[in-house]
Design an enzyme around this catalytic site. Sequence first.
Site, PDB file in Angstrom:
ATOM      1  N   CYS A 197       0.831  -1.211   0.000  1.00 51.68           N
ATOM      2  CA  CYS A 197       0.000   0.000   0.000  1.00 51.68           C
ATOM      3  C   CYS A 197       0.859   1.252   0.000  1.00 51.68           C
ATOM      4  O   CYS A 197       0.468   2.280  -0.535  1.00 51.68           O
ATOM      5  CB  CYS A 197      -0.924  -0.012   1.217  1.00 51.68           C
ATOM      6  SG  CYS A 197      -2.239  -1.239   1.110  1.00 51.68           S
ATOM      7  N   CYS A 351      14.042   4.871  -5.802  1.00 45.85           N
ATOM      8  CA  CYS A 351      12.581   4.738  -5.713  1.00 45.85           C
ATOM      9  C   CYS A 351      12.138   5.409  -4.413  1.00 45.85           C
ATOM     10  O   CYS A 351      12.751   6.400  -4.011  1.00 45.85           O
ATOM     11  CB  CYS A 351      12.153   3.270  -5.775  1.00 45.85           C
ATOM     12  SG  CYS A 351      12.810   2.249  -4.438  1.00 45.85           S
TER      13      CYS A 351
END
Length: 393
Positions: A197, A351
């Site tokens: 998530c 990232c």
Amino acid sequence: MSLPPLVEPAAELTVDEVRRYSRHLIIPDVGMAGQKRLKNAKVLCVGAGGLGSPALLYLAAAGVGTLGVIDFDVVDESNLQRQVIHGQSDVGRLKAESAAASVKEINPLVDVVVHNVALTTDNVMEIFSGYDLIVDGTDNFATRYMVNDAAVLLGKPYVWGSIYRFDGQASVFWAEHGPCYRCLYPEPPPPGMVPSCAEGGVLGVLCASIGSIQVNEAIKLLTGIGEPLVGRLMIYDALEMNYRSVKVRKDPECVLCGKNPTVTQLLDDYEAFCGAVSEEAQEAASGSTITAADLKSLQDAGENIYVIDVREPNEYEIVSIPGAVLIPKGEFINGSALEKLPQDKRIVLHCKSGARSAEVLAIVKNAGFSDAVHVGGGVLSWIKTIDPSLPTY
């Protein structure tokens, strides 16, 4: 299939309890006996986050006598979009303590037990043994497999839930009466295959939808009413507003709850079992990981580098490292990104936290960019150490 009540009823309800739970008491299926069982029940919520928040609040409101909450994290502002048990004033506070305070505010008659620790193979059996039922609100595969294995080994049922973006799932795993989590998912997905998530996002209200289903199942198990989701997987699509149920059969060859189990105790290392990062990524990152401070020094020195952000476009819109070019991880997986890479510059990947960039690093190195590196900690590390004024997520 209907099952017998999980717990015996308490001796009595006080006058205050009768007043508080009157809307339960006038439901014939619950009644006085059912409410007494709830009072006598001990339920543990693993996690006080997206699923744990509504679960804890409604378990408390329902009158579960003893509620345990285990969570070692602290409340972050990004949690407040979905973790409704916490408020703005709780930012920076331990989640377990914040959740306990909210539970007591909802129902002071509930006994709250705070476990402000990380759930590990060293403590999970001891903690679980003190409860009748486990509600699993975890968000990673390693903990899910550990919760399942401990519950099966202890002979305890647990209510499982999962959420991602607009999709949710829920089930009840109880090896004594049906399948366990390993019957449904014998092996964890390959590393990086299923985004968390934190990487892919989740609609805040989806947590309430799935968390309330988990509480509904818990109440049914504790009181012995209705037909719990044992042997069934409930799947919810919030965008299409569609619920469907899929049968899950007990696997006779299950390594944990099958006829001839080979897993008879907890694994030594669930992180290794689930492979948070693939072996190829670990090997690629070994000796090729730099810090956010290292990247800033390279930029300030004018080094010949090409910084690539491998997150998704919507993440890039929220916050980005200055000078980074967006090329999502998927384009490296399908190979289309490789032709975009300059041959005369050193490739620097990043990232959000470092896991995805490590996976991409392995691909890039295999393509011949042997001097490529990635930023450990990703954009979160950049925000923390270089520019705290940037928004986090």
